[in-house]
Design a protein around this motif. Structure first.
Motif, PDB file in Angstrom:
ATOM      1  N   LYS A   3       0.870  -1.206  -0.125  1.00 48.81           N
ATOM      2  CA  LYS A   3      -0.053   0.103  -0.062  1.00 48.81           C
ATOM      3  C   LYS A   3       0.686   1.347   0.106  1.00 48.81           C
ATOM      4  CE  LYS A   3      -4.242  -1.901   0.202  1.00 48.81           C
ATOM      5  NZ  LYS A   3      -4.984  -1.504  -0.840  1.00 48.81           N
ATOM      6  N   VAL A   4       2.303   1.075  -0.065  1.00 50.95           N
ATOM      7  CA  VAL A   4       3.011   2.190  -0.173  1.00 50.95           C
ATOM      8  C   VAL A   4       4.172   2.079  -1.409  1.00 50.95           C
ATOM      9  CG1 VAL A   4       4.834   3.370   1.135  1.00 50.95           C
ATOM     10  CG2 VAL A   4       2.891   2.392   2.393  1.00 50.95           C
ATOM     11  N   LEU A  17       7.285   9.157  -1.291  1.00 48.81           N
ATOM     12  CA  LEU A  17       6.709   8.012  -0.575  1.00 48.81           C
ATOM     13  C   LEU A  17       5.261   8.433  -0.734  1.00 48.81           C
ATOM     14  CD1 LEU A  17       7.260   5.686   1.035  1.00 48.81           C
ATOM     15  CD2 LEU A  17       6.716   7.139   3.216  1.00 48.81           C
ATOM     16  N   ASP A  19       1.771   6.828  -0.096  1.00 55.02           N
ATOM     17  CA  ASP A  19       0.751   6.030   0.788  1.00 55.02           C
ATOM     18  C   ASP A  19      -0.535   5.896   0.362  1.00 55.02           C
ATOM     19  OD1 ASP A  19      -0.847   4.973   2.785  1.00 55.02           O
ATOM     20  OD2 ASP A  19       0.505   5.514   4.250  1.00 55.02           O
ATOM     21  N   GLY A  21      -3.035   3.827   1.001  1.00 60.69           N
ATOM     22  CA  GLY A  21      -4.170   3.605   1.807  1.00 60.69           C
ATOM     23  C   GLY A  21      -4.412   5.121   2.546  1.00 60.69           C
ATOM     24  N   ALA A  22      -3.447   6.015   2.946  1.00 61.83           N
ATOM     25  CA  ALA A  22      -3.532   7.458   3.653  1.00 61.83           C
ATOM     26  C   ALA A  22      -3.960   8.450   2.316  1.00 61.83           C
ATOM     27  CB  ALA A  22      -2.495   7.908   4.269  1.00 61.83           C
ATOM     28  N   THR A  24      -1.689  10.031   0.738  1.00 65.63           N
ATOM     29  CA  THR A  24      -0.890  11.210   0.502  1.00 65.63           C
ATOM     30  C   THR A  24       0.542  10.517  -0.094  1.00 65.63           C
ATOM     31  OG1 THR A  24       0.316   9.991   2.877  1.00 65.63           O
ATOM     32  CG2 THR A  24      -1.438  11.502   3.106  1.00 65.63           C
ATOM     33  N   LYS A  26       4.595  12.132  -0.028  1.00 63.45           N
ATOM     34  CA  LYS A  26       5.544  12.955   0.978  1.00 63.45           C
ATOM     35  C   LYS A  26       7.071  12.692   0.375  1.00 63.45           C
ATOM     36  CE  LYS A  26       3.073  12.519   5.049  1.00 63.45           C
ATOM     37  NZ  LYS A  26       2.797  12.019   6.639  1.00 63.45           N
TER      38      LYS A  26
END
Length: 70
Positions: A3-4, A17, A19, A21-22, A24, A26
């Motif tokens: 998921k990343v 990076l 993510d 799932g989130a 985002t 970064k």
């Protein structure tokens, strides 16, 4: 399932990076083996693991339209 995702694109010195799932993205400061892989990438190498499709496009609009530009 992963998921990343770590992303690097030509012309961009740093890594990102994402993510999934989130929802985002970064900046990532790579160290260790990832730092070594990033140095090879910056020198023109390609490192792919655990990804079955990756396409760089010129804009989100192009991606959302379903086109893959060259």
């Amino acid at each position: 399932m992963a998921k990343v995702v770590i992303i690097g694109i030509p012309g961009e010195a740093g890594l990102w990076l994402a993510d999934l799932g989130a929802g985002t993205v970064k900046p990532l400061n790579p160290t260790g083996d990832l730092g070594t892989a990033n140095d090879l990438r910056k020198a023109g190498g390609t490192f792919v693991k655990g990804v079955d499709l990756a396409v760089a496009v010129s804009s989100a609009q192009v991606a959302l339209s379903g086109h893959v530009d060259g």
